[in-house]
Design a protein around this motif. Sequence first.
Motif, PDB file in Angstrom:
ATOM      1  N   ILE A 177      64.423  30.853   0.975  1.00 21.59           N
ATOM      2  CA  ILE A 177      65.574  31.013   0.382  1.00 21.59           C
ATOM      3  C   ILE A 177      65.423  30.359  -1.349  1.00 21.59           C
ATOM      4  N   PHE A 178      64.622  29.272  -1.473  1.00 22.54           N
ATOM      5  CA  PHE A 178      64.310  28.898  -2.975  1.00 22.54           C
ATOM      6  C   PHE A 178      63.559  29.890  -3.622  1.00 22.54           C
ATOM      7  N   GLU A 179      62.545  30.402  -2.929  1.00 21.97           N
ATOM      8  CA  GLU A 179      61.667  31.261  -3.574  1.00 21.97           C
ATOM      9  C   GLU A 179      62.340  32.650  -4.033  1.00 21.97           C
ATOM     10  N   LEU A 180      63.276  33.025  -3.369  1.00 23.07           N
ATOM     11  CA  LEU A 180      64.106  34.193  -3.439  1.00 23.07           C
ATOM     12  C   LEU A 180      65.273  34.068  -4.498  1.00 23.07           C
ATOM     13  N   CYS A 181      65.844  32.809  -4.527  1.00 23.04           N
ATOM     14  CA  CYS A 181      66.711  32.635  -5.707  1.00 23.04           C
ATOM     15  C   CYS A 181      65.927  32.458  -6.948  1.00 23.04           C
ATOM     16  N   ASP A 182      65.020  31.617  -6.880  1.00 22.29           N
ATOM     17  CA  ASP A 182      64.141  31.271  -8.189  1.00 22.29           C
ATOM     18  C   ASP A 182      63.463  32.254  -8.793  1.00 22.29           C
ATOM     19  N   PHE A 183      63.014  33.205  -8.064  1.00 24.26           N
ATOM     20  CA  PHE A 183      61.919  34.254  -8.617  1.00 24.26           C
ATOM     21  C   PHE A 183      62.713  35.734  -8.777  1.00 24.26           C
ATOM     22  N   CYS A 184      63.881  35.987  -7.806  1.00 22.87           N
ATOM     23  CA  CYS A 184      64.559  37.220  -8.036  1.00 22.87           C
ATOM     24  C   CYS A 184      65.822  37.139  -8.336  1.00 22.87           C
ATOM     25  N   ILE A 185      66.530  36.250  -7.455  1.00 24.41           N
ATOM     26  CA  ILE A 185      68.049  36.580  -7.628  1.00 24.41           C
ATOM     27  C   ILE A 185      68.908  36.020  -8.807  1.00 24.41           C
ATOM     28  N   ILE A 186      68.241  34.960  -9.085  1.00 24.43           N
ATOM     29  CA  ILE A 186      68.808  34.223 -10.213  1.00 24.43           C
ATOM     30  C   ILE A 186      68.777  35.041 -11.591  1.00 24.43           C
ATOM     31  N   GLN A 258      76.921  20.517  -1.814  1.00 21.68           N
ATOM     32  CA  GLN A 258      75.639  21.225  -1.141  1.00 21.68           C
ATOM     33  C   GLN A 258      75.589  20.440   0.392  1.00 21.68           C
ATOM     34  N   PRO A 259      76.577  20.453   1.109  1.00 19.58           N
ATOM     35  CA  PRO A 259      76.382  19.767   2.470  1.00 19.58           C
ATOM     36  C   PRO A 259      75.283  19.950   3.280  1.00 19.58           C
ATOM     37  N   TYR A 260      74.960  21.203   3.411  1.00 18.83           N
ATOM     38  CA  TYR A 260      73.645  21.460   4.405  1.00 18.83           C
ATOM     39  C   TYR A 260      72.519  21.062   3.826  1.00 18.83           C
ATOM     40  N   LEU A 261      72.477  21.492   2.519  1.00 19.38           N
ATOM     41  CA  LEU A 261      71.208  20.880   2.006  1.00 19.38           C
ATOM     42  C   LEU A 261      70.883  19.238   1.937  1.00 19.38           C
ATOM     43  N   PHE A 262      72.165  18.592   1.790  1.00 21.56           N
ATOM     44  CA  PHE A 262      72.189  17.235   1.681  1.00 21.56           C
ATOM     45  C   PHE A 262      71.805  16.547   2.978  1.00 21.56           C
ATOM     46  N   MET A 263      72.418  17.130   4.117  1.00 22.16           N
ATOM     47  CA  MET A 263      72.089  16.821   5.260  1.00 22.16           C
ATOM     48  C   MET A 263      70.754  17.136   5.778  1.00 22.16           C
ATOM     49  N   LEU A 264      70.303  18.432   5.297  1.00 21.24           N
ATOM     50  CA  LEU A 264      68.718  18.356   5.392  1.00 21.24           C
ATOM     51  C   LEU A 264      67.990  17.373   4.802  1.00 21.24           C
ATOM     52  N   GLY A 265      68.123  17.203   3.510  1.00 19.97           N
ATOM     53  CA  GLY A 265      67.249  16.274   2.948  1.00 19.97           C
ATOM     54  C   GLY A 265      67.473  14.971   3.529  1.00 19.97           C
ATOM     55  N   THR A 320      75.452  30.050   4.075  1.00 27.88           N
ATOM     56  CA  THR A 320      76.138  29.048   3.335  1.00 27.88           C
ATOM     57  C   THR A 320      74.735  28.296   2.750  1.00 27.88           C
ATOM     58  N   LEU A 321      73.561  28.113   3.410  1.00 27.80           N
ATOM     59  CA  LEU A 321      72.449  27.695   2.516  1.00 27.80           C
ATOM     60  C   LEU A 321      72.191  28.628   1.490  1.00 27.80           C
ATOM     61  N   PHE A 322      72.290  29.748   1.852  1.00 25.26           N
ATOM     62  CA  PHE A 322      71.811  30.469   0.225  1.00 25.26           C
ATOM     63  C   PHE A 322      72.826  30.380  -0.899  1.00 25.26           C
ATOM     64  N   ARG A 323      74.032  30.183  -0.460  1.00 22.09           N
ATOM     65  CA  ARG A 323      75.183  29.990  -1.462  1.00 22.09           C
ATOM     66  C   ARG A 323      74.745  28.625  -2.273  1.00 22.09           C
ATOM     67  N   GLU A 324      74.557  27.466  -1.200  1.00 17.32           N
ATOM     68  CA  GLU A 324      74.463  26.312  -1.762  1.00 17.32           C
ATOM     69  C   GLU A 324      73.309  26.420  -2.947  1.00 17.32           C
ATOM     70  N   VAL A 325      72.122  26.982  -2.495  1.00 14.35           N
ATOM     71  CA  VAL A 325      70.859  27.014  -3.366  1.00 14.35           C
ATOM     72  C   VAL A 325      71.223  27.888  -4.782  1.00 14.35           C
ATOM     73  N   ILE A 326      71.888  29.005  -4.507  1.00 17.04           N
ATOM     74  CA  ILE A 326      72.097  29.849  -5.763  1.00 17.04           C
ATOM     75  C   ILE A 326      73.169  29.216  -6.558  1.00 17.04           C
ATOM     76  N   ASP A 327      74.212  28.414  -5.978  1.00 20.15           N
ATOM     77  CA  ASP A 327      75.402  27.921  -6.634  1.00 20.15           C
ATOM     78  C   ASP A 327      74.624  26.513  -7.640  1.00 20.15           C
ATOM     79  N   ASP A 328      73.536  25.886  -6.832  1.00 16.67           N
ATOM     80  CA  ASP A 328      72.996  24.702  -7.434  1.00 16.67           C
ATOM     81  C   ASP A 328      72.214  25.148  -8.545  1.00 16.67           C
TER      82      ASP A 328
END
Lengths: 338, 333
Positions: A177-186, A258-265, A320-328
Amino acid sequence: MYLFPEDMASVIHEVPIISDKLLIDLVNGIQVNKELVQFRANQGFLSKLLDTVLGNSGTRQNLIDANFTAISESIKEYIYRILHDLTISNTAIAITQKKLIETRDTLRSHQREIDSLNDLYSELNSRLNAYEQRVKNLESQVYRLEVIQNIDRIITAWESKRTYQRFHPILQLVFLIFELCDFCIIQYECKTGSVELRQYSIDRLVKSSDFLPDFPVSVIDIYNTLNVKQNKDAEFQYQLAYSLLEIRSSPITRYAKQPYLFMLGTTLELNQILPSSAKVAFEKLNQILPSSAKVAFEIYKRNLSDKFFLTVDRRQFIETLFREVIDDRMYLINGGMR
Amino acid sequence: MKTKIGLVLAGGGALGAYQAGVAKYLAEISFQPHIIAGTSIGALNGAVLASNKDFKQSSNLLWHLWDEVGNANVIRLNSTSLVLLVSYLTQITIPTFRNWYLGILKHLNYEYKNSVFDPKPVEQFLRKAVKFDDLKNGIDLWVAVFPSMKLPFLRYYLAQLAIDVLRAKAGQEAHWLRVQDAKDEEQAYNILLASAAIPLAFPEREINGISYVDGAIADNVPLGALAKEGCTHAIIVHLGNGEIWNRNDFPNQAIIEIRAKESFNKSGIPLFGDAHCRLDFSLENIRKLRECGYRDAEEMLTPILHAYSVENNYKSSLTELSSSTRLLLEDQL
């Protein structure tokens, strides 16, 4: 050598002598006659008598008459000349009027030409705009296709197990998701303002994420699977993932959404800092050590919020993960770190 | 046709001061004549004006010279004038009286003179005011003189005057002499003095064997001399009121006549009053006449200048209209 002041002298040379004479005879002739008439009026009896005897009186009268005739002639000549000049003026006015009418017609014709040229210009302009729009649309479509190709390439590489394979599947998904957001979507969203490719990416990820259950399951349960460390290599990967996903050192404004990412980290962090001996110690006390994911959830709930879906299916989790990453990422691009 | 501008100064004795005033105004409006003509006092005034090609300077000199005329008592009666006048009457009645009378005068050391006024002061004044060389190199000056018929058997000057007047009436024309044509200085002054030689008042002058007297007898306004020389424009300065002079005799010249508005003859008595104002060389009268001349010239020329200005504007506008119309016609799309 001039008869009159310098400015007048030039006039004399311009005006023919006959005209000069007319003018002088007219003005000076009147003056002379005035003087003669005045003289006669002022003459005394003796003077008058003497003039009559000598015949001067008659001569003077003849002179007045002759001057009067000359003045009349001058006036007549002047009138002729003025009439002649008037004819010239009238002709000039007529010519000017004719030319004015011609000019007016020409101007009208030019105005019509200008109007039609303006219409043509507007037509061409609108066509040009339409073509330009079409080109832009085509360009954006081409760009969209390029981005889709990139998304496909990234996901295909992952599906083909060429990327992130040493990580836990959940972490693979996050990095993907990080790669998709950083290199394409954003980049695409910043350029076009369109968010349509989010769904496309999510759909592709949902389709390829078989390791996640299709039915609703707690996020804690999903993150509990992160506890498994098979070998030393996995340990290194875990360390790497923990470093990359560590979030608590970030400003609270950032991870508050980013609750999911927070919980993950935090789960990864807790897994790292709690040694296995702690679990044994808990067991000796007949107590069960709560999972890191559960602890992470509790931390988030107590310190931040519990208003998020804890039980989700595969799609919801990925969305949810996708949204948290892209919103961040958007938050960072818009100066959120300042 | 080339423009040639003349100035004509009529005769009139002391009234000549009036011409100094006119000349002053003309100079102020930058008038500059190509040629000058004069009779009698007009010839003498003309000589002063012609001596300098700069009309401003010469008119200024003339203005001041008339002051000197008033102060210096240039025109004065001969010491024998009264005796002479008596002798005229006696000679007519007693033919043998002449010889006896001349003998007495000679015995009393009186020089015999045939004029009422002494010509010497005038001549001296003229020589002082007008230098021959300046005149020679100055503006062309023409003067009118009248050829007197000198009959050897006629010794009676009144009778001779009467004959000359009759001859003039009968058609004997005045002679126009160009001062610059004089063979020497003496003759030049003689020509000028001949033009001013009022019969009885001043002695006649002999030039090239002809005895000349004041040209005013036949031609007090010698415009003819200038017309003959191709003059196209002329300003005539009359000395007298109600002067009988017909401008229409000169159809080819544009003529501006300057005539006095005020009456010179204050007494209103004909002949005597006219003669008196022509012989009054007092400074007061001279100054008054000069002022009159200046004022009259201004009053008469201002409307003409104005008319010229109007004519000029009219011509300019018409020329501009014609040329712009021509441009319009020639400018084809």
